[in-house]
Design a protein around this motif. Structure first.
Motif, PDB file in Angstrom:
ATOM      1  N   ASN A   1      21.824-121.243  89.448  1.00 41.81           N
ATOM      2  CA  ASN A   1      22.248-120.459  88.292  1.00 41.81           C
ATOM      3  C   ASN A   1      21.075-119.719  87.641  1.00 41.81           C
ATOM      4  O   ASN A   1      19.908-120.086  87.802  1.00 41.81           O
ATOM      5  CB  ASN A   1      22.896-121.359  87.238  1.00 41.81           C
ATOM      6  N   ALA A   2      21.424-118.705  86.853  1.00 43.17           N
ATOM      7  CA  ALA A   2      20.486-118.010  85.959  1.00 43.17           C
ATOM      8  C   ALA A   2      19.259-117.451  86.675  1.00 43.17           C
ATOM      9  O   ALA A   2      18.164-117.406  86.115  1.00 43.17           O
ATOM     10  CB  ALA A   2      20.054-118.932  84.825  1.00 43.17           C
TER      11      ALA A   2
ATOM     12  N   GLU B   1      33.998-109.769  88.028  1.00 44.57           N
ATOM     13  CA  GLU B   1      34.031-109.484  86.599  1.00 44.57           C
ATOM     14  C   GLU B   1      32.844-108.616  86.180  1.00 44.57           C
ATOM     15  O   GLU B   1      32.597-107.564  86.756  1.00 44.57           O
ATOM     16  CB  GLU B   1      34.150-110.792  85.820  1.00 44.57           C
ATOM     17  N   SER B   2      32.056-109.066  85.197  1.00 43.78           N
ATOM     18  CA  SER B   2      30.966-108.227  84.677  1.00 43.78           C
ATOM     19  C   SER B   2      29.612-108.535  85.300  1.00 43.78           C
ATOM     20  O   SER B   2      28.585-108.017  84.862  1.00 43.78           O
ATOM     21  CB  SER B   2      30.851-108.405  83.152  1.00 43.78           C
ATOM     22  N   GLN B   3      29.583-109.362  86.349  1.00 42.53           N
ATOM     23  CA  GLN B   3      28.299-109.812  86.874  1.00 42.53           C
ATOM     24  C   GLN B   3      27.519-108.702  87.593  1.00 42.53           C
ATOM     25  O   GLN B   3      26.299-108.703  87.599  1.00 42.53           O
ATOM     26  CB  GLN B   3      28.512-110.990  87.821  1.00 42.53           C
TER      27      GLN B   3
ATOM     28  N   GLY C   1      26.076-116.945  86.932  1.00 43.08           N
ATOM     29  CA  GLY C   1      26.793-117.639  88.001  1.00 43.08           C
ATOM     30  C   GLY C   1      25.877-118.174  89.090  1.00 43.08           C
ATOM     31  O   GLY C   1      24.689-117.867  89.151  1.00 43.08           O
ATOM     32  N   ALA C   2      26.459-119.005  89.964  1.00 45.90           N
ATOM     33  CA  ALA C   2      25.702-119.630  91.050  1.00 45.90           C
ATOM     34  C   ALA C   2      25.898-118.918  92.381  1.00 45.90           C
ATOM     35  O   ALA C   2      25.031-118.982  93.252  1.00 45.90           O
ATOM     36  CB  ALA C   2      26.103-121.094  91.189  1.00 45.90           C
ATOM     37  N   TYR C   3      27.024-118.253  92.564  1.00 47.08           N
ATOM     38  CA  TYR C   3      27.336-117.616  93.836  1.00 47.08           C
ATOM     39  C   TYR C   3      26.903-116.151  93.827  1.00 47.08           C
ATOM     40  O   TYR C   3      26.808-115.513  92.760  1.00 47.08           O
ATOM     41  CB  TYR C   3      28.837-117.691  94.112  1.00 47.08           C
ATOM     42  N   ILE C   4      26.644-115.633  95.021  1.00 50.47           N
ATOM     43  CA  ILE C   4      26.421-114.191  95.159  1.00 50.47           C
ATOM     44  C   ILE C   4      27.778-113.550  95.385  1.00 50.47           C
ATOM     45  O   ILE C   4      28.368-113.661  96.456  1.00 50.47           O
ATOM     46  CB  ILE C   4      25.488-113.850  96.334  1.00 50.47           C
TER      47      ILE C   4
END
Length: 229
Positions: free
Chosen positions: A75-76, A117-119, A189-192
Motif C-alpha cells: 500500500n501507499a 475509480e480515482s486511482q 490501494g495494494a493492487y496495480i
C-alpha cells in the motif's frame, strides 16, 4: 510465339510473381483478449461482472480483462512492473529485409484501457523494434499511460474504457519486434489496477510500394528478353 510474348503470357511470369512480390499481405500478428488460452503476457485477470469498471462498450469486450496484480511494494507506494510478451521475427511472418528496409511495412498497435475509480493506475503497451542482433532499434510504439486513463469518464466512481491506437513505419534495419505491457500503480490501494484488454498488433504492407517493385522487376526482365531476342 515470340520469346517476348512467351515471357508475358506463359508460365514464366506466373513463377516471377511469387518470387518478387511480398510473401505476406496485411496480417494480424497478435490479438490478446485475455479470455483464456495462452495469455501471452501472463497477466492476472478480472471478470467484467466484478464491476470494478463501467461496462466496456467498445467492440468485442469479452468477459475478462487484465490488470497488474499485487506487487511486493504494498500500500501507499508508487510501483511499476513490466510483463514481457513474445518477440516476433519478421522473416518468419513472411516479410523480408528488402520490404522492411524500403519502408513498405507499417505496424499498427491498439488496445483498450481503464482503471479503478480515482486511482489512475495505468497500463502502457509497447512495441520495441530489434535489429538482426536483437538490439533495440528505432522509436518504440507505446499507447496508454497515466494521462490516457486520467481522461476516461467516471471520475471518483467506476471508470469507463477507452481505446488507444498508433501506427508507424517499421524502421530500416528492424528484423523483429517485441511487445510488453508495463503496469503502473499510484499510492492508493495494494493492487496495480491498470486495466487493459484486446491488445492487437498488425503488419500492413504498402500496396503501392509492392506493385511498383513488381512492375520494375517485370519491366527489367522484358527489356533483357528484347535484347536477347
Amino acid at each position: 510465339m515470340t520469346p517476348l510474348k512467351k515471357l508475358i503470357t506463359g508460365s514464366t511470369l506466373g513463377l516471377l510473381i511469387p518470387l518478387f512480390a511480398p510473401s505476406a499481405g496485411a496480417a494480424t500478428v497478435l490479438l490478446e483478449t485475455f479470455e483464456g488460452g495462452t495469455n501471452v503476457f501472463n497477466l492476472p485477470t478480472y471478470n467484467y461482472t466484478a464491476n470494478y469498471t463501467l461496462a466496456n462498450g467498445l467492440a468485442s469486450p469479452g468477459f475478462k480483462y487484465a490488470h497488474g496484480g499485487n506487487p511486493a511494494g504494498g500500500n501507499a507506494v508508487t510501483f511499476q512492473t513490466t510483463f514481457n510478451g513474445p518477440t516476433y521475427n519478421l522473416a518468419t511472418l513472411g516479410y523480408d529485409g528488402i520490404a522492411i528496409d524500403s519502408g513498405a511495412l507499417t505496424l499498427s498497435l491498439a488496445a483498450q484501457f481503464s482503471t479503478y475509480e480515482s486511482q489512475n493506475d495505468f497500463a502502457v503497451v509497447t512495441v520495441q523494434y530489434l535489429d538482426s542482433l536483437n538490439a533495440a532499434i528505432g522509436t518504440p510504439l507505446a499507447i496508454g499511460g497515466p494521462a490516457f486513463v486520467a481522461a476516461l469518464s467516471g471520475g471518483t466512481g467506476s471508470r469507463g474504457w477507452g481505446e488507444a491506437s498508433l501506427s508507424g513505419i517499421i524502421p530500416t534495419g528492424a528484423r523483429s519486434f517485441s511487445i510488453s505491457i508495463t503496469e503502473g500503480k499510484t499510492p492508493q490501494g495494494a493492487y496495480i489496477d491498470g486495466y487493459v484488454d484486446n491488445v492487437s498488433v498488425s503488419v500492413v504492407p504498402e500496396p503501392s510500394a509492392c506493385l511498383l517493385g513488381l512492375a520494375g522487376t517485370v519491366g527489367l526482365l522484358v527489356r533483357r528478353q528484347r535484347r536477347s531476342a
